[in-house]
Design an enzyme around this catalytic site. Structure first.
Site, PDB file in Angstrom:
ATOM      1  N   THR A   5      78.731 -42.242 -14.096  1.00 51.60           N
ATOM      2  CA  THR A   5      78.828 -42.411 -15.546  1.00 51.60           C
ATOM      3  C   THR A   5      79.389 -41.179 -16.227  1.00 51.60           C
ATOM      4  O   THR A   5      80.102 -41.285 -17.228  1.00 51.60           O
ATOM      5  CB  THR A   5      77.441 -42.731 -16.132  1.00 51.60           C
ATOM      6  N   TYR A  47      80.319 -50.045 -19.619  1.00 53.94           N
ATOM      7  CA  TYR A  47      81.456 -49.147 -19.417  1.00 53.94           C
ATOM      8  C   TYR A  47      81.887 -49.223 -17.964  1.00 53.94           C
ATOM      9  O   TYR A  47      81.223 -49.847 -17.124  1.00 53.94           O
ATOM     10  CB  TYR A  47      81.086 -47.705 -19.776  1.00 53.94           C
ATOM     11  N   THR A  59      74.088 -41.725 -11.698  1.00 55.75           N
ATOM     12  CA  THR A  59      72.637 -41.562 -11.744  1.00 55.75           C
ATOM     13  C   THR A  59      71.876 -42.549 -10.854  1.00 55.75           C
ATOM     14  O   THR A  59      70.711 -42.317 -10.545  1.00 55.75           O
ATOM     15  CB  THR A  59      72.117 -41.691 -13.185  1.00 55.75           C
ATOM     16  N   ASP A  60      72.513 -43.633 -10.431  1.00 55.47           N
ATOM     17  CA  ASP A  60      71.781 -44.654  -9.676  1.00 55.47           C
ATOM     18  C   ASP A  60      71.185 -44.097  -8.387  1.00 55.47           C
ATOM     19  O   ASP A  60      70.056 -44.431  -8.023  1.00 55.47           O
ATOM     20  CB  ASP A  60      72.684 -45.843  -9.361  1.00 55.47           C
ATOM     21  N   LYS A  97      64.828 -41.263 -10.899  1.00 54.56           N
ATOM     22  CA  LYS A  97      65.294 -41.972 -12.096  1.00 54.56           C
ATOM     23  C   LYS A  97      64.243 -42.993 -12.480  1.00 54.56           C
ATOM     24  O   LYS A  97      63.927 -43.909 -11.716  1.00 54.56           O
ATOM     25  CB  LYS A  97      66.633 -42.653 -11.823  1.00 54.56           C
ATOM     26  N   GLU A 147      43.233 -47.563   3.249  1.00 56.50           N
ATOM     27  CA  GLU A 147      43.771 -48.923   3.204  1.00 56.50           C
ATOM     28  C   GLU A 147      44.069 -49.468   4.607  1.00 56.50           C
ATOM     29  O   GLU A 147      43.761 -50.606   4.909  1.00 56.50           O
ATOM     30  CB  GLU A 147      45.049 -49.020   2.340  1.00 56.50           C
TER      31      GLU A 147
END
Length: 359
Positions: free
Chosen positions: A41, A55, A121-122, A194, A316
């Site tokens: 981006t 975009y 950023t992904d 993120k 667990e």
């Protein structure tokens, strides 16, 4: 008298002002920072100024990124390298390995003081974490992106990029591992993730930022304590080829079936990251499936879909009994990378568990 011991004789004859300039050259010479562009981006463009979420990524080349923020040149001499031009959701292990090799070669140069990597950023958190594990250096490496393209109103890329150069050029950034500079904050590449997909404060860590950048100055508040970069047992220079051992993630929920686990095993996965509910929980009706896969030599790593906290061993599930591994505080995507790297050295579960504790 202060120049009495200086030789040769021609140097003693130099004017005092010139001598002072020569002696202080290293103090005022600007650092040399290499900006490695990969797309994303921060290199994107929208159809209009109001397009902040719609975009095309990876359109602006590295030289235009540098020229768009001329204030960076007051901080450092900035050199541009175009490593890739792609959206980061398309990154694979091949791109990670290639980028790590390019960065490793750059930090070996005597004239390079720091590295800035522009990135979508992904998967920015994966790249920052991977470089944190495999590039052996004390020089600052800073990964940066933006949540809005440069064409948008209130675009965040220019300031993020400026801040990243400030951090990469700073001597006080050395030895802190790979860093992420976004939204005025300096985050550890190990810790950050993120967490929001549409706002500029998208990146955060449950352990908090390492510092901040304010008006071109870095302020530091804590240090990373886990192994990284120069202290890591993993080194990109030792990894051959363009692929890592196959490790896949299966996401936990209610009403699960065994098919996804069996499918990734059939695809050749050497390990499965179970992104479990809560404390990396495994549904009772799936336990036998995971035990069977482990008996076939496939590693089982219990992570959690919960963003904060950490997975406790032998809580667990009886991990010792089943010979499973827990991912500690790593999210599933970072657990996948660390497991892939570990598998280049060992498939022993005790060793893998040690690695998760130490990194």
């Amino acid at each position: 008298m202060i120049f009495k011991s200086i030789k040769p004789t021609w140097l003693r004859a130099l004017p005092l002002t010139l001598m002072l300039s020569l002696s202080s050259f290293s103090a005022w010479a600007k650092p040399h920072v290499v900006l490695v562009a990969t797309g994303g981006t921060i290199a994107g463009a929208g159809a209009s100024a109001t397009n902040s979420a719609t975009y095309q990524a990876a359109k602006v080349p590295v030289d235009d990124l540098i020229n768009a923020v001329p204030q960076m040149k007051d901080i450092a001499d900035v050199e541009g390298v175009q490593a890739f031009q792609m959206a980061s959701e398309s990154f694979t292990d091949k791109e990670l390995l290639s980028l790590a090799r390019q960065v490793s070669a750059l930090v070996k140069r005597d004239d390079v003081n720091g590295i800035v990597i522009t990135h979508g950023t992904d998967t920015l958190e994966e790249t920052a974490f991977f470089l944190n594990l495999v590039v052996h250096t004390n020089k600052p490496i800073v990964v940066v992106g933006s949540m809005r393209p440069s064409t948008a109103l209130s675009a965040d890329g220019a300031l993020n990029l400026y801040d990243a150069v400030v951090v990469a050029a700073g001597k006080d950034s050395a030895g802190k591992g790979v860093l992420v500079a976004m939204n005025d904050e300096i985050q550890s590449g190990r810790d950050v993730s993120k967490r929001i997909n549409i706002r500029t404060n998208a990146f955060a860590s449950q352990w908090g930022a390492l510092g901040m950048v304010v008006e071109g100055k870095s302020y530091w508040f804590r240090q990373p304590v886990k192994r990284h970069t120069g202290q890591s047992e993993f080194n990109i220079d030792d990894i051959k080829g363009d692929a890592l051992p196959l490790v896949q993630i299966v996401y936990g929920s209610d009403s699960m079936i065994a098919a996804p686990y069996l499918a990734v095993a059939d695809a050749g996965a050497k390990a499965i990251i179970h992104a479990g509910t809560g404390n990396g929980s495994v549904a009772g009706y799936l336990v036998d499936t995971l035990k069977k896969l482990r008996s076939q030599g496939i590693l089982i790593v219990r992570s959690s879909r919960v963003p904060d906290g950490f997975v406790l061993r032998n809580a667990e599930q009886p991990d010792d009994k089943y010979d499973w591994v827990v991912a500690h505080d790593f999210n599933p995507q970072k657990a996948r990378l660390l497991t892939s790297l570990a598998l280049t050295k060992t498939s022993d579960t005790k060793e893998l568990q040690r690695i998760f504790w130490e990194y």
